[in-house]
Design an enzyme around this catalytic site. Structure first.
Site, PDB file in Angstrom:
ATOM      1  N   SER A   1       0.865  -1.316   0.110  1.00 54.55           N
ATOM      2  CA  SER A   1      -0.015  -0.045   0.051  1.00 54.55           C
ATOM      3  C   SER A   1       0.765   1.305  -0.002  1.00 54.55           C
ATOM      4  O   SER A   1       2.145   1.046   0.543  1.00 54.55           O
ATOM      5  CB  SER A   1      -0.915   0.123   1.408  1.00 54.55           C
ATOM      6  OG  SER A   1      -0.081   0.433   2.368  1.00 54.55           O
ATOM      7  N   CYS A   2       0.157   2.279  -0.126  1.00 56.54           N
ATOM      8  CA  CYS A   2       1.095   3.526  -0.208  1.00 56.54           C
ATOM      9  C   CYS A   2       1.717   3.752   1.182  1.00 56.54           C
ATOM     10  O   CYS A   2       2.673   4.435   1.025  1.00 56.54           O
ATOM     11  CB  CYS A   2       0.015   4.962  -0.757  1.00 56.54           C
ATOM     12  SG  CYS A   2      -1.325   4.970   0.143  1.00 56.54           S
ATOM     13  N   THR A   3       0.840   3.761   2.109  1.00 53.84           N
ATOM     14  CA  THR A   3       1.382   4.040   3.446  1.00 53.84           C
ATOM     15  C   THR A   3       2.402   2.945   4.075  1.00 53.84           C
ATOM     16  O   THR A   3       3.465   3.186   4.355  1.00 53.84           O
ATOM     17  CB  THR A   3       0.087   3.914   4.463  1.00 53.84           C
ATOM     18  OG1 THR A   3      -0.810   4.472   4.297  1.00 53.84           O
ATOM     19  CG2 THR A   3       0.625   4.081   6.070  1.00 53.84           C
TER      20      THR A   3
ATOM     21  N   ASN B   1       0.169  10.003  -1.604  1.00 49.13           N
ATOM     22  CA  ASN B   1      -0.286   8.791  -1.787  1.00 49.13           C
ATOM     23  C   ASN B   1      -0.760   8.270  -3.000  1.00 49.13           C
ATOM     24  O   ASN B   1      -0.973   6.909  -3.260  1.00 49.13           O
ATOM     25  CB  ASN B   1      -1.463   8.457  -0.378  1.00 49.13           C
ATOM     26  CG  ASN B   1      -2.600   9.595  -0.937  1.00 49.13           C
ATOM     27  OD1 ASN B   1      -2.262  10.800  -0.138  1.00 49.13           O
ATOM     28  ND2 ASN B   1      -3.578   9.472  -1.645  1.00 49.13           N
TER      29      ASN B   1
END
Length: 482
Positions: free
Chosen positions: A291-293, A458
């Site tokens: 994921s972006c995070t 993001n």
């Protein structure tokens, strides 16, 4: 010296600097389009930048390394690069300029210095261009299309050949998709051309045909009909998440590998720069880019774990709203996400704390995590509250992160911010997935607890991580000098 004479000298200097910057832009463009040599300045892209952008990047570079990085020196080094034979490469002119003026540089001649620094370039493995199919054309899909097409160059790395969408392509839908690619409310206009070829059901992007294909299921497509073979399919729909579902892509004619732009189950979850070397592209066919995070926090956590050790910690991500949320209050499958995204801060969950352990197994069970969606369309912030094993100080933490941002395996992933005024809109369009806010870091009086603020685009930053991973698994990574 009179103020008038001083002012005239300043004007002359500014004219000379802008003239040199114009030459910098021309040489960098020629290197890219003629030789497939991409120039960056401490990870910042210089292609399609204007004179003011390049001057500002040099000022940032000088402040970052605490030594003047002159445009005149950069141009001289670019001339030397242009004069020697090099394979397709990605070279950091900021690092080269900094090293040329370092104390251990024994070369008085710029060309001799450049030849020595890049002497291993011709030992790099030759690369074979890889066809790419985008399965889905949403937020990430369109950013990937922009990046793929703007960085095509001579086409010897990744080549976007087709985009798979729902619904039969016709003139109206093709025009709508073309419009969404041309203009973006967050990221601005696409620096290129997009035309519609209704007869062939295609978009012509920067003069190159990209087929638009309708399909009800991944395995039903015969890509070889479009001249596509052994391609990498980048699935950005989020519909297929586990190994059996993603394997459907491999049943389609013309597909060789699969990359998911979301956390995956039963497949390797990769944060490029952190754990991508754990998997051999010759043996692994399905990947997840996480994921972006996860991509934002994993590089920073790796640095802290390797340098100071982590006992435990908590991650809180302040995340831009996404298309998963409602525009106005309405029913939603998850609690709170049904409330209007543009009007509310919304507490929700994130799996990033657990997902980090897939990239960094030593952190398994050490991190808790949660998320707050906030009313901004893009640009997020991760707050890491960590208890560390080895005592440190504010200067100690910043020195460690600055070193990793300047050299080593994470230079593409970590951008070190020196700004005291950084806010979320400032980081939109940043290619690095982790932007370390050095002015916001907090260290406890006993040196055992630290709070780190990590900004990330993001959408854009994550898309570049997807691109880096795509190049690795497609074996089209060029020689790099960072």
């Amino acid at each position: 010296m009179s103020s008038k004479v001083s002012y005239e000298k300043e004007l002359a200097f500014q004219a000379d600097r802008r003239k040199a910057t114009t030459e910098f832009i021309k040489i960098a463009s020629d290197l890219w389009y003629d030789k497939s040599i991409e120039i960056v300045l401490f990870k910042n892209q210089v292609i399609d930048r204007n004179v003011s952008d390049i001057i500002h990047l040099h000022e940032y570079a000088g402040e970052f390394v605490q030594k003047p990085i002159s445009i005149f020196d950069s141009v001289e080094i670019l001339r030397a690069i242009n004069d020697i034979a090099l394979p397709p490469s990605k070279l950091d002119i900021g690092k080269l300029t900094y090293e040329y003026h370092s104390d251990d540089n024994n070369f008085n001649n710029v060309k001799a210095f450049v030849i020595d620094k890049l002497k291993n370039a011709n030992e790099a493995n030759s690369i074979k261009a890889k066809d790419v199919v985008l399965y889905g054309f949403g937020r990430i899909g369109r950013l990937l299309a922009r990046e793929l097409m703007s960085k095509t160059g001579k086409g010897n790395q990744l080549r976007l050949r087709a985009i798979v969408v729902r619904g039969t392509p016709n003139t109206e839908t093709l025009e709508k998709r073309a419009s969404l690619l041309r203009t973006d409310s967050v990221h601005g206009n696409f620096m290129g051309t997009v035309a519609v070829d209704s007869e062939n059901k295609a978009l012509v992007i920067n003069g190159t045909t990209v087929h638009i294909i309708n399909a009800q299921s991944p395995e039903s497509i015969d890509y070889t009909k479009y001249g596509i073979n052994d391609a990498l399919v980048i699935d950005n729909t989020g519909v297929y998440r586990n190994k059996s579902e993603l394997s459907k892509h491999l049943k389609a004619k013309g597909i060789g590998k699969v990359l998911l732009t979301a956390p995956g189950r039963e497949v390797p979850n990769i944060v490029h720069g952190v754990n991508h070397l754990n998997y051999n592209p010759d043996k692994t066919k399905i990947y997840s880019a996480a994921s972006c995070t996860t991509n934002a926090i994993s590089p920073i956590l790796k640095v802290i774990e390797d340098s100071l050790g982590i006992k435990k910690g908590h991650l809180e991500t302040i995340h831009a709203y996404t298309n998963d949320q409602n525009l106005v209050d309405n029913m939603h499958g998850k609690y709170r996400r049904g409330r209007a995204a543009g009007l509310n801060m919304v507490i929700t969950e994130t799996g990033a704390g657990e997902a980090v352990a897939k990239a960094l197994p030593s952190l398994k069970g050490k991190l808790t995590s949660n998320a707050i969606r906030v009313p901004v369309p893009n640009g997020s912030l991760a707050i890491l509250n960590l208890e560390i094993k080895n005592q440190t100080s504010l200067d100690g933490v910043n020195t460690i992160l600055k070193k990793y941002a300047l050299e080593g395996d994470l230079v593409e992933q970590i951008k070190y911010s020196l700004s005291k005024e950084l806010v979320s809109s400032d980081i939109v369009g940043t290619a690095a997935p982790s932007i370390y806010d050095s002015k916001a870091t907090i260290v406890s009086s006993n040196g055992k607890n630290i709070v780190l603020y990590i900004w990330y685009d993001n959408e854009y930053g994550y898309s570049h991580q997807v691109m880096r991973l795509a190049k690795y698994i497609s074996k089209v990574r060029r020689f790099t000098y960072y």
